[in-house]
Design a protein around this motif. Sequence first.
Motif, PDB file in Angstrom:
ATOM      1  N   HIS A  81       0.824  -1.204   0.000  1.00 15.35           N
ATOM      2  CA  HIS A  81       0.000   0.000   0.000  1.00 15.35           C
ATOM      3  C   HIS A  81       0.859   1.256   0.000  1.00 15.35           C
ATOM      4  N   ARG A  82       0.223   2.347  -0.384  1.00 12.31           N
ATOM      5  CA  ARG A  82       0.827   3.678  -0.367  1.00 12.31           C
ATOM      6  C   ARG A  82      -0.319   4.667  -0.398  1.00 12.31           C
ATOM      7  N   PHE A  83      -0.013   5.946  -0.165  1.00 13.08           N
ATOM      8  CA  PHE A  83      -1.018   6.987  -0.354  1.00 13.08           C
ATOM      9  C   PHE A  83      -0.325   8.267  -0.780  1.00 13.08           C
ATOM     10  N   GLU A  84      -1.096   9.140  -1.408  1.00 16.12           N
ATOM     11  CA  GLU A  84      -0.586  10.467  -1.734  1.00 16.12           C
ATOM     12  C   GLU A  84      -1.690  11.472  -1.437  1.00 16.12           C
ATOM     13  N   VAL A  85      -1.306  12.554  -0.814  1.00 15.37           N
ATOM     14  CA  VAL A  85      -2.245  13.604  -0.432  1.00 15.37           C
ATOM     15  C   VAL A  85      -2.768  14.289  -1.690  1.00 15.37           C
ATOM     16  N   LEU A  86      -4.085  14.521  -1.717  1.00 16.67           N
ATOM     17  CA  LEU A  86      -4.724  15.198  -2.839  1.00 16.67           C
ATOM     18  C   LEU A  86      -4.941  16.670  -2.522  1.00 16.67           C
ATOM     19  N   ASP A  87      -5.128  17.473  -3.574  1.00 26.16           N
ATOM     20  CA  ASP A  87      -5.461  18.889  -3.396  1.00 26.16           C
ATOM     21  C   ASP A  87      -6.720  19.021  -2.559  1.00 26.16           C
TER      22      ASP A  87
END
Length: 108
Positions: A81-87
Amino acid sequence: MTRTQPIDVARDENLEGYLLGSPVSIIREYVTTPGAGPRLHRHPYAETFVIHRGKALFTVGEERLVGVGGQVLVVPALVAHRFEVLDGGTYEATHVHANDRFVTEWLE
């Protein structure tokens, strides 16, 4: 050692449970930069994401989903898993690792 008194934890601090006699460890995330987040990894235990505010794009195994404030997401043990912050504002969350120490296998 078991602590019975509350302790202060910064809004972007990591805390391993063994230091407090706890069976879980936590990461407090406070991210204001869109696109920020960890690269693909996995743990030999489950990780629970308690999202307080903001939103992030999560990749969990083959799935991609958006997690937003007020939601909880559980990633099972050994699932990449991973995540990236969205606008759209600050991502603030508590990530609960079901282990008294952080154990991470980085996959990229």
